[in-house]
Design an enzyme around this catalytic site. Structure first.
Site, short mmCIF file in Angstrom:
data_model
loop_
_atom_site.label_atom_id
_atom_site.label_comp_id
_atom_site.label_asym_id
_atom_site.label_seq_id
_atom_site.Cartn_x
_atom_site.Cartn_y
_atom_site.Cartn_z
N TYR A 170 5.69 4.49 -7.24
CA TYR A 170 4.85 4.56 -6.92
C TYR A 170 5.04 4.36 -5.80
O TYR A 170 4.85 5.31 -4.45
CB TYR A 170 2.93 4.25 -6.67
CG TYR A 170 2.23 3.91 -5.78
CD1 TYR A 170 1.55 5.38 -5.72
CD2 TYR A 170 2.23 3.86 -4.68
CE1 TYR A 170 0.12 5.31 -4.81
CE2 TYR A 170 1.22 3.59 -3.12
CZ TYR A 170 0.64 5.04 -4.60
OH TYR A 170 -0.48 5.51 -3.02
N ASP A 221 -1.84 7.51 -13.00
CA ASP A 221 -3.17 8.44 -11.91
C ASP A 221 -2.60 9.67 -11.15
O ASP A 221 -2.90 10.17 -10.81
CB ASP A 221 -3.90 8.05 -11.63
CG ASP A 221 -4.02 6.87 -11.40
OD1 ASP A 221 -4.36 6.96 -9.95
OD2 ASP A 221 -3.01 5.83 -11.06
N LYS A 277 -5.77 1.13 -18.12
CA LYS A 277 -6.69 1.78 -16.21
C LYS A 277 -7.01 2.63 -17.22
O LYS A 277 -5.92 3.48 -16.08
CB LYS A 277 -6.09 0.50 -15.46
CG LYS A 277 -7.24 1.10 -14.18
CD LYS A 277 -6.44 0.55 -12.96
CE LYS A 277 -6.86 0.30 -11.26
NZ LYS A 277 -6.61 0.62 -10.71
#
Length: 528
Positions: A275, A310, A382
């Site tokens: 990320y 995500d 998640k």
């Protein structure tokens, strides 16, 4: 975390009937891709790793200008003798004969450039290393104590049944955050995430003390961690269930924040393998070195990590790029387990981000979600709500979030982030959060056990789509193995972001280890 029983991948008893050989091959390729990166992490250190080690040894606080003592001391050592041998040998050598009271006193003098540092050798090196190990061991023992505390409190107050409901608060003012977090827990949230002030991931220091201002979030500091954990413990006692606390171990201070999280008994930390590289343009080598150390700390502290796949779907198409999510999950699993994390600590991320105008979008979402569930049956996945295609139509947004909650129930997701009908429009009001919590509670109460009856047709769209995505992920991992993960990142493979290995922020904070490098924190985390 205990999840509902899901068939083990490879058994052919799963709802998707995945090819067990292909599942094994996917993991083999992820390991082959990941090993050179781990070797890179093992052969380098960073300023953040060295600062985190000093924090474990008890160095905290900041000077009158707000510069942390950990930064002051590491910078002084680096300027004089470099960090190739680590910070511990020169620091404890200076402490041994310099007449300084403690690490803070040494750091204060070092900031005035009055401390002569050197890398000791022979008996002096052995003595310095032993003293450093004793000090760092006390910090790790404190992390062990906080983990036992969590286990005792969970045993006393209990865990929520079903998936954990995850809700974000962050006003910039930690004291207002506390009020909102307690209200959210009373409204049904099981996990409170305090998101960080915009841009904190790019600060190469951890702010000190309680903070009362921030932009679109609240600064992650040790004192803020302590205050929020204490407040949620009060609420947990009132509710009779343990409420978990989440923050972010990412950015340029990833290892330090991981250490502080362990010391203050946080329960989850956002900690993704790529990320920071992709979405914050942090140097890839810096990120992978920092991450391995931070995950070793998370493993020791019993913290559940949340990965960030995500985010890929906010910059790339959720259908076309679905396989990159699966490939990244497999890489995150490899890096996490190599660092010592257990399956129950792998909050692997994915999201409900397909354009709702796409035909059969809900069935495709179910295919992607069920694929993740069956690939990682023991991981507390998640599941993230829709954000990219929220238009400002709150009625449509509320409906989309209902579909997201239903998909989570059908595919037995473990951590459901509460979707807001005003997502991407305004900072949510407490009333928005209340409506969102009612939405998810209704779906779970009405359909929480529906997974028992949900069996996609063996040759139907859901099963075919899942097999196709897995096949594309295997092909992608095979391609990455051939050119290396760093080159694949540079080519824009994940999220469409191109990040070259030598570029990005923080590259100047990476140091190749010398043969005599010593870090007792790494030794203790790997051997005890």
């Amino acid at each position: 975390m205990t999840t509902t029983a899901v068939p083990v991948p490879g058994s052919r008893t799963g709802k998707l009937g995945l090819d067990p050989a292909q599942v094994r091959r996917a993991r083999e390729l992820a390991a082959e891709v990941g090993r050179p990166v781990v070797d890179l992490a093992r052969s380098h250190t960073t300023v953040a790793v060295e600062r985190a080690t000093l924090r474990l040894a008890g160095l905290n606080g900041a000077d009158a200008e707000g510069i942390p003592w950990a930064n002051r001391l590491v910078d002084a050592v680096r300027d004089q003798v470099g960090l190739e041998h680590g910070v511990c040998l020169p620091v404890w050598e200076a402490l041994r004969g310099g007449g300084y009271r403690d690490l803070t006193d040494l750091a204060a003098h070092a900031a005035t450039r009055t401390v002569p540092f050197r890398v000791p050798s022979g008996a002096a090196s052995v003595e310095a290393e032993a003293s450093a190990r004793t000090a760092v061991a006390r910090g790790i023992a404190r992390i062990d104590e906080r983990r036992r505390e969590r286990e005792e409190l969970v045993a006393r107050w209990g865990n929520p049944t079903g998936p954990w409901i995850y809700l974000i608060v962050a006003t910039g003012d930690i004291h207002e955050d506390i009020r909102q977090a307690q209200a959210a827990a009373q409204g049904g949230a099981d996990v409170i995430a305090v998101i960080r002030s915009t841009g904190q991931s790019l600060l190469d220091y951890v702010p000190d003390g309680a903070t009362r201002e921030g932009y679109a979030g609240t600064y992650a500091t040790q004192e803020n961690f302590r205050l929020m954990r204490a407040a949620l413990d009060e609420t947990s006692a009132e509710l009779g269930r343990y409420v978990r606390l989440t923050n972010y171990a990412s950015g340029l201070c990833m290892p330090e924040i991981a250490a502080l999280a362990g010391l203050e008994r946080l329960d989850m930390m956002l900690n993704d393998s790529m990320y920071g590289i992709l979405f914050r343009d942090i140097n890839p080598v810096r990120t992978f070195v920092d991450q391995r150390f931070s995950r070793q700390l998370h493993a020791r502290a019993g913290i559940v990590i949340n990965t960030g796949e995500d985010n890929y779907l906010t910059t790339a198409d959720a259908v076309d790029a679905a396989h990159t999510v699966t490939a990244s999950q497999l890489l995150n699993e490899y890096f996490a387990k190599e660092a010592g994390l257990a399956d129950g600590q792998l909050g692997l991320g994915h999201a409900f981000e397909i354009d709702p105008a796409v035909p059969e979008s809900f069935r495709l979402e179910l295919a992607h979600a069920l694929l993740a569930r069956e690939l990682f049956p023991d991981a507390p996945l998640k599941w993230m709500p829709p954000t990219r295609h929220m238009t400002g139509d709150v009625f449509h947004g509320y409906l989309l979030n209902g579909f997201f909650n239903l998909a989570g129930a059908l595919t037995q997701q473990s951590i459901l982030l509460v979707g807001m009908m005003t997502e991407a429009v305004v900072t949510p009001f407490l009333s928005d959060r209340d409506l969102a919590l009612r939405n998810i509670r209704y779906v779970l109460d009405a359909a929480g056990g529906l997974a028992e009856d949900f069996h996609p047709a063996p040759d139907g769209l859901i099963a075919r789509r899942a097999a196709h995505v897995l096949g594309e992920a295997v092909d992608l991992l095979g391609d990455i193995r051939g050119r290396g993960l760093l080159d694949a990142i540079a080519a824009g493979t994940f999220g469409g972001m191109r990040r070259p290995p030598a570029g990005g922020r923080g590259a100047d904070g990476v140091v190749a280890r010398a043969d005599g490098y010593r870090n007792p924190a790494i030794d203790l985390l790997e051997t005890t």
